[in-house]
Write a protein that holds these residues in place. Sequence first.
Motif, short mmCIF file in Angstrom:
data_model
loop_
_atom_site.label_atom_id
_atom_site.label_comp_id
_atom_site.label_asym_id
_atom_site.label_seq_id
_atom_site.Cartn_x
_atom_site.Cartn_y
_atom_site.Cartn_z
N ARG A 139 -0.18 -2.05 -6.11
CA ARG A 139 0.95 -1.68 -7.74
C ARG A 139 -0.30 -0.60 -8.14
NH1 ARG A 139 -0.26 -7.75 -10.16
NH2 ARG A 139 -2.51 -6.76 -9.95
N ARG B 296 0.31 0.64 -11.77
CA ARG B 296 -0.35 0.65 -12.83
C ARG B 296 -0.98 1.49 -13.49
NH1 ARG B 296 -0.56 -5.56 -13.06
NH2 ARG B 296 -2.65 -4.95 -12.04
N THR C 108 -5.32 3.88 -11.58
CA THR C 108 -4.35 2.29 -11.56
C THR C 108 -5.42 1.60 -12.12
OG1 THR C 108 -4.30 1.86 -9.86
CG2 THR C 108 -2.77 3.63 -9.79
N TRP C 109 -4.57 0.81 -13.11
CA TRP C 109 -5.11 -0.60 -13.43
C TRP C 109 -5.88 -1.58 -12.47
CZ3 TRP C 109 -2.21 -5.36 -16.46
CH2 TRP C 109 -3.40 -5.75 -16.95
N ASP C 110 -5.28 -1.35 -10.96
CA ASP C 110 -6.14 -2.24 -10.40
C ASP C 110 -6.81 -1.52 -9.12
OD1 ASP C 110 -2.77 -2.91 -10.07
OD2 ASP C 110 -3.96 -4.41 -8.70
#
Length: 472
Positions: free
Chosen positions: A326, A328, A345-347
């Motif tokens: 993802r 994000r 990213t947030w992940d």
Amino acid sequence: MAAALALSIVSLSAAEKINEALLQKDFPFQGACISASFPAKNTAMKGLALRLQGVADANMLFDTDLCRMAAGWTGGYINTRGVTFDGSHGGHPSIVGKQSFGTAVVPGVSLTGMFTDARKEPFGPTDASVVRWDGLHVAGDRVQLNYTVAGSIALHEQPSARQAGGQTVYVRTFQIGGGKKSGLFSRKTKTDTTFSLLLADVENGHGKLENGAAVVSANGVTTRVQATGLPKGASLKIEGGRVQLEIQIGTTTGGVFEVAVVSGSDSEVAQASGSLAGKPTFADLQHGGAAHWPQVVETQGVIGKGDGAYVVDQITPPIDNPWKRRLRIGGMDFFADGTRAAVSTWDGDIWIVSGIDESLKNLKWKRFASGMYETLGLRIVNDQIYTSGRDQLTRYYDYNRDGEADYYENFNNSVTSTEGFHEFLFDLQTDKEGNFYFAKAGPVKGGGRGFETISRDAGTLMKVSADGKKFE
């Protein structure tokens, strides 16, 4: 008081099924707040779930705040509970499978032989004069943990696993001294310091030393800790149900030794004990390994239209990518040439995009790093990438120049972090003196019903000096 030890199998409720797509089976670590089954309240606020080379389903949990190996387990990895993973407002990942050993929530290194948590609150790193987390090397399916003891002793650890007598053996291989001299990882090593390493905690355990091993039993479970290749003056020690290693640094540094741990019934441990001792070897992981993500993903951007004062061009991210990651995006910055940028990213991934020109027709995306703990801020300084995450400010090195990070350096990890799901670290900026700035959210309860535990840094703006050494 030593914490509890009992073999445990964690089962998942129907509501806690693991989303395997969020866990990378081909990458050796994932950062998060992670809980183990024992000892009691065994949560690594800044945890690294390590997939171990040697046994497919063996893992260890490392706590970067305390530089302790919090747990070892087989049969699974971690669940995907928590706002970063399944979106739940509350909770965080826990280990999944059969836990074999654990340690109490205290520093994993002691200069006095007594393991006590002297922090004013149970969040944030332990005193750097005792031990400091430096960062990790990654090469293929292996990692090397690096920390500094007593302000000057470089200690390097390579975790792995092997089979002995049909049992899984958890192996911690150490090297004292040596290592790359870059950034904050440059250390001289004293030759007259004594320190202790925490290896296992068994509540109500009783044990003995036999044939170079510490054997502790409680509640029908036996834990055997074997040390091989110890430097002169080093020895295992049992304090109640706690197993620790006492090390007195003499005139020789750079030697390699290992500690192996196996737990189970008396018969299971007996099966393994005959071949528990290994021949310590320390792999050269400091120059990187084969690329994890050699593929380049191509996209086309969109040039903004109109003759207004403000027109937006779109740099299209690789939403459809081979790893189903993802995107994000939380942080971004440009390299000096202006044709490339990096995003975080947030992940916990970092991507680099090139081909940023007048047409945006040939954008090329390359994964640069992964496994980090909610990296929502990114800054590029002198063409070197820095990120802000729940655990630390990280500086990245690509030693073999294959477009992927080989060394994830702890630039500064002074920030406190609790179990609260809402403690995001936002943004990363610098001023003209090179100081770094980022903001930390407060630990809101799910649904906004008040706050969880508020630690020192919750709801504040933070400043880190240009050299990473000062925090306010």
